[in-house]
Design an enzyme around this catalytic site. Structure first.
Site, PDB file in Angstrom:
ATOM      1  N   GLU A 110      31.431  51.115  27.993  1.00  0.00           N
ATOM      2  CA  GLU A 110      31.721  51.767  26.715  1.00  0.00           C
ATOM      3  C   GLU A 110      30.957  53.072  26.498  1.00  0.00           C
ATOM      4  O   GLU A 110      30.280  53.254  25.484  1.00  0.00           O
ATOM      5  CB  GLU A 110      31.494  50.773  25.563  1.00  0.00           C
ATOM      6  CG  GLU A 110      32.390  49.547  25.712  1.00  0.00           C
ATOM      7  CD  GLU A 110      32.378  48.583  24.523  1.00  0.00           C
ATOM      8  OE1 GLU A 110      31.430  48.623  23.722  1.00  0.00           O
ATOM      9  OE2 GLU A 110      33.347  47.806  24.405  1.00  0.00           O
TER      10      GLU A 110
ATOM     11  N   GLU B 113      38.796  44.622  27.977  1.00  0.00           N
ATOM     12  CA  GLU B 113      38.093  43.755  27.020  1.00  0.00           C
ATOM     13  C   GLU B 113      38.970  43.669  25.795  1.00  0.00           C
ATOM     14  O   GLU B 113      39.502  44.688  25.353  1.00  0.00           O
ATOM     15  CB  GLU B 113      36.766  44.379  26.541  1.00  0.00           C
ATOM     16  CG  GLU B 113      35.603  44.298  27.462  1.00  0.00           C
ATOM     17  CD  GLU B 113      34.298  44.723  26.750  1.00  0.00           C
ATOM     18  OE1 GLU B 113      34.184  44.584  25.518  1.00  0.00           O
ATOM     19  OE2 GLU B 113      33.399  45.188  27.451  1.00  0.00           O
TER      20      GLU B 113
END
Ligand SMILES: *[C@@H]1O[C@H](CO)[C@@H](O)[C@H](O)[C@H]1NC(C)=O
Ligand SMILES: CC(=O)N[C@H]1CO[C@H](CO)[C@@H](O)[C@@H]1O
Length: 461
Positions: free
Chosen positions: A284, A393
């Site tokens: 991320e 995810e």
């Protein structure tokens, strides 16, 4: 995902009326509901749009309002291995740690490999183990930090039995002080010493075992190299050591040099392993307030560097998928400012083989019903570029809300989806739960994991 359920308890939170239950929302822009949590829980600040009640107590006595966010974040402690249920049977610390990457491959011996060829792209899909296929996978950030081989094998056996093909794991574990001998760490940043890579028994040998077990069980791995978040050290561990700001991490010569040394140390161990699905730049990555060229330049340089070390394996970003014009409804996740990057532009980088994105509507100020738009947008944008895309995810605290997302994945050219996060019962008890875990063998596991994995495996190519 940012991990936040395993924070160290120190101060109890004052009790107030109209309190939110564990995992419920307790703050964020536009939020008008409860801002305090029930006894035994505290309000954890995730981002300007979302705070969440988590079990335990905050490290400050103030609820996470935007005013207290800086202090709340700065006192957050890195979860310990015991908090992710590492086994108590400790492995002796190695006396041989090295700050230099090994130049020869020291991939673990593999015995019979369940995977006979390198994974690669084929148009908008992947060829996995010699076969073009859609796939379902999952995430176990903690598996490389386990110290009991039988636990690693148990997870791999269960994944294979479910028909899950790809597993994403943390390939980093950066520390700022050396933990006790039973706790796994991969790289240290200690003031006054050189950064050190731990290649010993409580270091990268633990990741070696994950790769070895994945090979034996026919599971493909996505391994990433650094965290945007402070869990397991992250970019902040580099920034504290080099005395630079967090956004400077992407351009700092010294931070990037050490990041590349770490990448080389990991890649050299597994460059011949067919169990590696792809190398991933970061978990991320975001660069708040930065021009999109900062992350784009970093991703271009780093992906080319990885390919120079290892031409066998694919490389991907590991980002949340922000900054997209395709099908944009103008909401926060579509904006360039959400992550400080342009997703489409990054996917055009020659050495980025496929696109990644995540889906957490409740953390981003949108409804779970918004999910299918996000899936469709990334599928269309990736198809226009001609590369595969995976939703690597995804999670809703209302687990059943994920079923329409999975239906959308099946309806679009989405090469794979990997739910956050896999749960299992190990020798030390149940694995971590942040509200999103789906445990092997549960009824939800059958409907949201086993059934969807079967549908993805059966989808006509
Ligand atoms: C992102 O980059 C793509 C490709 O260069 C471009 O077409 C698009 O306009 C950019 N998006 C924004 C919002 O600037
Ligand atoms: C290095 C870096 O930019 N880290 C970022 C991770 O994400 C948070 C939330 O957006 C930012 O505040 C950090 O700056």
């Amino acid at each position: 995902m940012k991990l936040s359920s395993t924070l160290t308890v120190s101060v109890a939170l004052a009790v107030a009326s109209a309190q939110q239950t564990i995992w419920g929302q307790c703050g964020g822009q536009g939020w008008t509901g409860p801002t305090t949590c029930i006894a035994g829980a505290y309000c954890f600040y995730s981002n300007p749009w979302y705070s969440q009640c988590l079990a335990g107590a905050a490290t400050t006595s103030t609820a996470a309002t935007s005013a207290s966010k800086a202090s709340t974040l700065s006192t957050v402690k890195t979860p310990t291995a015991s908090s992710i249920k590492a086994t108590t049977s400790s492995i002796k610390p190695s006396t041989t740690t090295s700050s230099k990457p090994s130049t020869t491959s020291s991939a673990p011996s593999t015995g019979t490999s369940g995977i006979t060829s390198f994974a690669k792209t084929n148009g908008l899909l992947f060829n996995i183990n010699g076969k073009e296929t859609y796939f379902m996978g999952t995430n176990t950030y903690w598996i490389g930090f386990l110290t009991n081989n039988a636990d690693v094998d148990l997870v791999m056996t269960h994944l294979a039995a479910t028909g899950l093909k790809v597993l994403r794991v943390w390939g980093f574990n950066d520390v700022t002080s050396i933990p006790g001998s039973g706790t796994v760490w991969f790289q240290s940043f200690i003031s006054g010493s050189s950064p050190t890579i731990n290649t010993g028994a409580n270091g990268l040998e633990r990741l070696d075992y994950v790769v070895q077990s994945a090979e034996a069980h026919g599971i493909s791995l996505i391994i990433n190299f650094v965290n945007n978040w402070t869990d397991y050290g992250g970019m902040q561990a580099y920034c504290t050591y080099y005395d630079i700001t967090i956004t400077d991490w992407y351009t700092s010569v010294v931070a990037q040099a050490q990041y590349q040394i770490y990448i080389a140390a990991v890649v050299s161990r597994y460059k011949t392993s067919t169990a590696i699905f792809a190398w991933e730049l970061a978990n991320e990555p975001r660069c708040s307030g930065c021009d999109v060229s900062v992350i784009n330049t970093w991703a271009t340089t780093t992906s080319a560097y990885i390919k120079s070390l290892d031409a066998n394996h694919m490389v991907t970003m590991g980002d949340e998928g922000f900054g997209l014009s395709t099908l944009s409804d103008g909401s926060y996740p579509f904006q360039l400012s959400a992550g400080g990057y342009n997703w489409t532009q990054n996917l055009m980088i020659p050495d980025i083989d496929f696109g990644t994105y995540h889906l957490y509507p409740s953390s981003w100020g949108v409804a779970d019903s918004w999910g299918p738009l996000w899936i469709q947008a990334h599928a269309e944008a990736a198809a226009a570029i001609g590369k595969p895309v995976i939703m690597e995810e995804y999670g809703s605290l209302t687990l059943t809300d994920e079923a329409p997302w999975q239906a959308e994945v099946l309806d679009t050219e989405t090469a794979g989806d990997m739910y956050w996060q896999y749960g299992d019962d190990l020798s030390t008890g149940e694995t971590a739960n942040d509200g999103y875990a789906i445990y092997y063998g549960s009824a939800t596991y059958t409907t949201l994991v086993a059934d969807h994995a079967a549908a993805m495996n059966a989808k006509t190519v």
